[in-house]
Write a protein that holds these residues in place. Structure first.
Motif, PDB file in Angstrom:
ATOM      1  N   PHE A   1      19.929 -33.963  15.654  1.00 55.85           N
ATOM      2  CA  PHE A   1      19.356 -35.070  15.165  1.00 55.85           C
ATOM      3  C   PHE A   1      20.037 -36.540  15.597  1.00 55.85           C
ATOM      4  O   PHE A   1      19.599 -37.365  16.116  1.00 55.85           O
ATOM      5  CB  PHE A   1      18.879 -35.237  13.596  1.00 55.85           C
ATOM      6  CG  PHE A   1      18.529 -36.506  13.192  1.00 55.85           C
ATOM      7  CD1 PHE A   1      17.024 -36.848  13.361  1.00 55.85           C
ATOM      8  CD2 PHE A   1      19.248 -37.287  12.732  1.00 55.85           C
ATOM      9  CE1 PHE A   1      16.580 -37.942  12.808  1.00 55.85           C
ATOM     10  CE2 PHE A   1      18.694 -38.826  12.263  1.00 55.85           C
ATOM     11  CZ  PHE A   1      17.357 -39.021  12.359  1.00 55.85           C
ATOM     12  N   THR A   2      21.386 -36.628  15.491  1.00 61.55           N
ATOM     13  CA  THR A   2      22.489 -37.429  15.946  1.00 61.55           C
ATOM     14  C   THR A   2      22.183 -37.897  17.331  1.00 61.55           C
ATOM     15  O   THR A   2      22.154 -38.982  17.998  1.00 61.55           O
ATOM     16  CB  THR A   2      23.826 -37.278  15.537  1.00 61.55           C
ATOM     17  OG1 THR A   2      23.993 -36.906  13.973  1.00 61.55           O
ATOM     18  CG2 THR A   2      24.674 -38.302  15.914  1.00 61.55           C
TER      19      THR A   2
ATOM     20  N   LEU B   1      19.925 -36.814  19.509  1.00 60.61           N
ATOM     21  CA  LEU B   1      18.417 -37.365  19.622  1.00 60.61           C
ATOM     22  C   LEU B   1      18.382 -38.733  19.373  1.00 60.61           C
ATOM     23  O   LEU B   1      17.631 -39.673  20.262  1.00 60.61           O
ATOM     24  CB  LEU B   1      17.282 -36.485  18.947  1.00 60.61           C
ATOM     25  CG  LEU B   1      15.902 -36.771  19.258  1.00 60.61           C
ATOM     26  CD1 LEU B   1      15.530 -36.536  20.584  1.00 60.61           C
ATOM     27  CD2 LEU B   1      14.876 -35.961  18.247  1.00 60.61           C
ATOM     28  N   TYR B   2      18.626 -39.094  18.178  1.00 61.24           N
ATOM     29  CA  TYR B   2      18.466 -40.674  17.793  1.00 61.24           C
ATOM     30  C   TYR B   2      19.322 -41.710  18.690  1.00 61.24           C
ATOM     31  O   TYR B   2      19.075 -42.618  19.083  1.00 61.24           O
ATOM     32  CB  TYR B   2      19.183 -40.540  16.350  1.00 61.24           C
ATOM     33  CG  TYR B   2      18.927 -42.062  15.752  1.00 61.24           C
ATOM     34  CD1 TYR B   2      17.716 -42.446  15.256  1.00 61.24           C
ATOM     35  CD2 TYR B   2      20.083 -42.952  15.503  1.00 61.24           C
ATOM     36  CE1 TYR B   2      17.689 -43.778  14.644  1.00 61.24           C
ATOM     37  CE2 TYR B   2      19.778 -44.074  15.092  1.00 61.24           C
ATOM     38  CZ  TYR B   2      18.966 -44.709  14.717  1.00 61.24           C
ATOM     39  OH  TYR B   2      18.694 -45.796  14.237  1.00 61.24           O
ATOM     40  N   LEU B   3      20.590 -41.065  18.950  1.00 56.21           N
ATOM     41  CA  LEU B   3      21.363 -42.148  19.875  1.00 56.21           C
ATOM     42  C   LEU B   3      20.946 -42.098  21.156  1.00 56.21           C
ATOM     43  O   LEU B   3      20.995 -43.012  21.988  1.00 56.21           O
ATOM     44  CB  LEU B   3      22.681 -41.481  19.812  1.00 56.21           C
ATOM     45  CG  LEU B   3      23.655 -41.759  18.592  1.00 56.21           C
ATOM     46  CD1 LEU B   3      25.199 -40.958  18.793  1.00 56.21           C
ATOM     47  CD2 LEU B   3      23.891 -43.121  18.480  1.00 56.21           C
ATOM     48  N   SER B   4      20.191 -41.149  21.555  1.00 59.53           N
ATOM     49  CA  SER B   4      19.658 -40.720  22.915  1.00 59.53           C
ATOM     50  C   SER B   4      18.399 -41.976  23.122  1.00 59.53           C
ATOM     51  O   SER B   4      18.429 -42.777  24.166  1.00 59.53           O
ATOM     52  CB  SER B   4      19.089 -39.420  23.492  1.00 59.53           C
ATOM     53  OG  SER B   4      20.336 -38.674  23.421  1.00 59.53           O
ATOM     54  N   PHE B   5      17.643 -42.101  22.324  1.00 54.91           N
ATOM     55  CA  PHE B   5      16.492 -43.029  22.018  1.00 54.91           C
ATOM     56  C   PHE B   5      16.879 -44.346  22.056  1.00 54.91           C
ATOM     57  O   PHE B   5      16.223 -45.150  22.541  1.00 54.91           O
ATOM     58  CB  PHE B   5      15.475 -42.476  21.049  1.00 54.91           C
ATOM     59  CG  PHE B   5      14.410 -41.300  21.532  1.00 54.91           C
ATOM     60  CD1 PHE B   5      13.674 -41.560  22.581  1.00 54.91           C
ATOM     61  CD2 PHE B   5      14.620 -40.140  21.145  1.00 54.91           C
ATOM     62  CE1 PHE B   5      12.582 -40.583  23.106  1.00 54.91           C
ATOM     63  CE2 PHE B   5      13.756 -38.999  21.526  1.00 54.91           C
ATOM     64  CZ  PHE B   5      12.877 -39.405  22.288  1.00 54.91           C
ATOM     65  N   ILE B   6      17.843 -44.634  21.145  1.00 54.08           N
ATOM     66  CA  ILE B   6      18.279 -46.033  20.725  1.00 54.08           C
ATOM     67  C   ILE B   6      19.396 -46.429  21.816  1.00 54.08           C
ATOM     68  O   ILE B   6      19.140 -47.671  22.060  1.00 54.08           O
ATOM     69  CB  ILE B   6      18.888 -46.076  19.380  1.00 54.08           C
ATOM     70  CG1 ILE B   6      17.637 -45.214  18.399  1.00 54.08           C
ATOM     71  CG2 ILE B   6      19.298 -47.331  19.060  1.00 54.08           C
ATOM     72  CD1 ILE B   6      16.599 -46.297  18.269  1.00 54.08           C
TER      73      ILE B   6
END
Length: 277
Positions: free
Chosen positions: A23-24, A26-31
């Motif tokens: 999740f971390t 994935l979140y950092l990738s999108f943001i």
């Protein structure tokens, strides 16, 4: 015992390491990662001569000098005075202390455009403060420095405060017992403890100042070669539909900021290692 730990980890109600890490990322990738990668990919469509001409034109170089110079100077001033402000808020009790403590967070809550308009009104030649000064502040590079100092102070103060609150007075009393005066106690005992968070606050204030736009454009005057910051040039190129030129400047700012922050973090790690020894 090892089997029991594995069973407890497997049947834990809270997410496990694999899920949390996924999740971390994935979140950092999108943001973070994907938007930054898009800037680099857009810039890669330019030829090297075109890229070099864009990022080294005289107007752009002048904006670099102002942006990085004013940001660095503002972060230095905030590191010095932020240390004093944090020390006063932690060590002393005085009337309206809670109000002063809340005012430190004002640059966080205040919209940057409002801050820029307020600073311009104060430091203009006919403003409350500007009319008392023998030199001009608004619509000059000095105005950029004032705006960047305003928005960067809370980063230093809020980084130092928790560390100061956790420091025990016994170490100062021990230093005094051993014959150290106040200056020696601060320089040899307290400053090594405060150096890592002070560097962290400096890095945060510096990074925040590099990307500041709203509070600067009103007080800077935005005169090419004099008081024009790099973020404004990026916006100007976007308004002219020069997307590759805008992303080229953005890439230069990203690389330079990353290199400077990496150096500051290395210095911070060195300070912590020295403190540990």
């Amino acid at each position: 015992m090892v089997l029991m730990r594995r069973l407890l980890r497997r049947h834990s109600v809270l997410p496990g390491f694999d899920l949390a890490l996924g999740f971390t990322l994935l979140y950092l990738s999108f943001i973070v990662l994907i938007p930054l990668s898009a800037a680099f990919l857009k810039t890669a469509t330019m030829t090297w001569p075109a890229f070099w001409d864009t990022v080294t034109s005289p107007r752009v170089m002048a904006s670099y000098r102002l942006t990085f110079g004013a940001s660095f100077a503002a972060a230095l001033i905030n590191a010095a005075f932020g240390l004093v402000v944090a020390w006063v808020l932690v060590r002393y009790d005085f009337p309206f202390k809670r109000l002063v403590d809340a005012l430190v967070d004002l640059p966080f809550a205040l919209p940057t455009a409002v801050a820029g308009i307020a600073l311009t009104a104060l430091y203009a030649e006919n403003g409350w403060i500007g009319q008392l000064l023998p030199f001009k502040v608004a619509f000059t590079p000095l105005g950029v420095f004032v705006a960047l100092t305003f928005i960067g102070l809370p980063f230093v103060v809020r980084t130092l405060q928790p560390v100061m609150e956790d420091m025990h007075h016994e170490i100062e009393e021990a230093a005094a017992t051993l014959g150290a005066n106040r200056w020696q106690t601060f320089r040899r005992v307290l400053l090594p403890i405060l150096t890592p968070p002070l560097l962290t606050g400096f890095a945060l204030a510096f990074a925040r100042a590099l990307g500041e736009y709203g509070s600067v454009i009103f007080i800077a005057g935005n005169m090419p070669m004099i008081s024009e910051i790099t973020p404004l040039l990026i916006i100007t190129k976007l308004e002219q539909y020069d997307y590759t030129g805008a992303t080229a400047l953005a890439v230069v700012m990203l690389v330079a900021a990353f290199a400077l922050l990496l150096g500051i973090n290395a210095l911070q790690a060195w300070a912590r290692a020295r403190q540990g020894r």
